[in-house]
Design an enzyme around this catalytic site. Structure first.
Site, PDB file in Angstrom:
ATOM      1  N   HIS A 183      16.258 -10.276   3.451  1.00  0.00           N
ATOM      2  CA  HIS A 183      16.653 -11.576   2.895  1.00  0.00           C
ATOM      3  C   HIS A 183      17.473 -12.382   3.886  1.00  0.00           C
ATOM      4  CE1 HIS A 183      20.840 -10.250   2.082  1.00  0.00           C
ATOM      5  NE2 HIS A 183      20.296  -9.073   1.804  1.00  0.00           N
ATOM      6  N   CYS A 199      21.421  -5.261   2.508  1.00  0.00           N
ATOM      7  CA  CYS A 199      20.242  -4.557   3.001  1.00  0.00           C
ATOM      8  C   CYS A 199      19.908  -5.055   4.405  1.00  0.00           C
ATOM      9  CB  CYS A 199      19.090  -4.762   2.028  1.00  0.00           C
ATOM     10  SG  CYS A 199      19.352  -3.975   0.413  1.00  0.00           S
TER      11      CYS A 199
END
Length: 263
Positions: A183, A199
């Protein structure tokens, strides 16, 4: 290994620059101003491919050049990993993500890797992708760091304030959501480093570029530490430092605000 000779490095830089010009969203070439944490104002000319982007009614500001020092910008490189064309390979140690092409090259994007990202070891598949996704901290985040994540327990809607940034790619394992994500991020200084949360994060400009290249499904391979050291060498593996967790307000990013231009 990557960039074994000066000629090779020159080729990669030229190739990356040429393709950035061809593929990047058109952005203004004006001189921009930014306000430092100390309150001083500085001017800069945007790096090609990292200028202001207007996307879905939101305005992403230009990325200041200090965050884009080589190798912290996307470019085309020779690919020496084991993924096949159309797949993604992530090197969590050198902090690079590769989108593999069919001519022996790959788009290489600089990334930040959170603790969750470091625990991503096995192959996953992108089965969903979303523009301007909302975000909610996990129960583990709320339990272990309530001072950081508690104010956001109810979630953050999609937009400039969302910690998932402009785009998210959702990784599945065995048909089930792994809860790992690739992302965007508002935390510009995290790129090239590790964080204690999150992440796989990219500059918002880069996740927009990658998002448009990726189809569903896409296989995502994780490079091992041994592979990383063998392929990129000790110059880059490992790369970066571990940073403390933080939520970055969009208002602190050089004047960015959650403005929808068509509202």
């Amino acid at each position: 290994m990557i960039d074994l000779t000066q000629n090779r490095r020159a080729f990669l830089g030229l190739a990356g620059t040429a393709l950035l010009t061809a593929c990047a969203p058109r952005t203004p070439s004006d001189v921009f101003s930014q306000t430092s944490p100390e309150g001083t104002t500085e001017s800069f000319t945007p790096v090609e491919g990292y200028g202001t982007i207007v996307d879905n009614g939101y305005t992403l500001p230009a990325v200041p050049p200090q965050y884009l020092q080589w190798p912290n910008r996307r470019q085309v490189v020779y690919y020496e990993g084991s993924a096949v064309p159309g797949d993604i390979e992530i090197d969590p140690y050198a902090k690079f993500l590769y989108y593999v092409m069919d001519n022996g090259t790959a788009w290489r994007y600089p990334i930040a890797v959170g603790r969750a990202g470091l625990s991503l070891k096995s192959t996953t598949v992108i089965r969903r992708k979303k523009e301007w996704p909302g975000w909610q901290p996990t129960r583990n985040m709320l339990r272990t760091q309530p001072d950081v994540y508690g104010p956001f327990a109810g979630g953050v809607p999609g937009g400039l304030a969302s910690p998932l940034g402009a785009r998210a790619l959702y990784l599945y394992r065995g048909g089930k959501d792994s809860y790992y994500r690739i992302h965007g991020t508002n935390d510009l200084g995290s790129i090239g480093n590790s964080g204690s949360a999150g992440c796989i994060r990219l500059f918002n400009h880069d996740i927009i570029d990658l998002y448009d290249r990726v189809s569903v499904p896409t296989t995502v391979k994780i490079r091992s530490q041994e592979e990383s050291l063998r392929i990129v060498g000790p110059e880059f593996s490992p790369r970066g430092v571990e940073l403390p967790p933080k939520i970055v307000s969009p208002e602190s990013i050089y004047g960015a605000t959650d403005i929808a231009l068509d509202q």
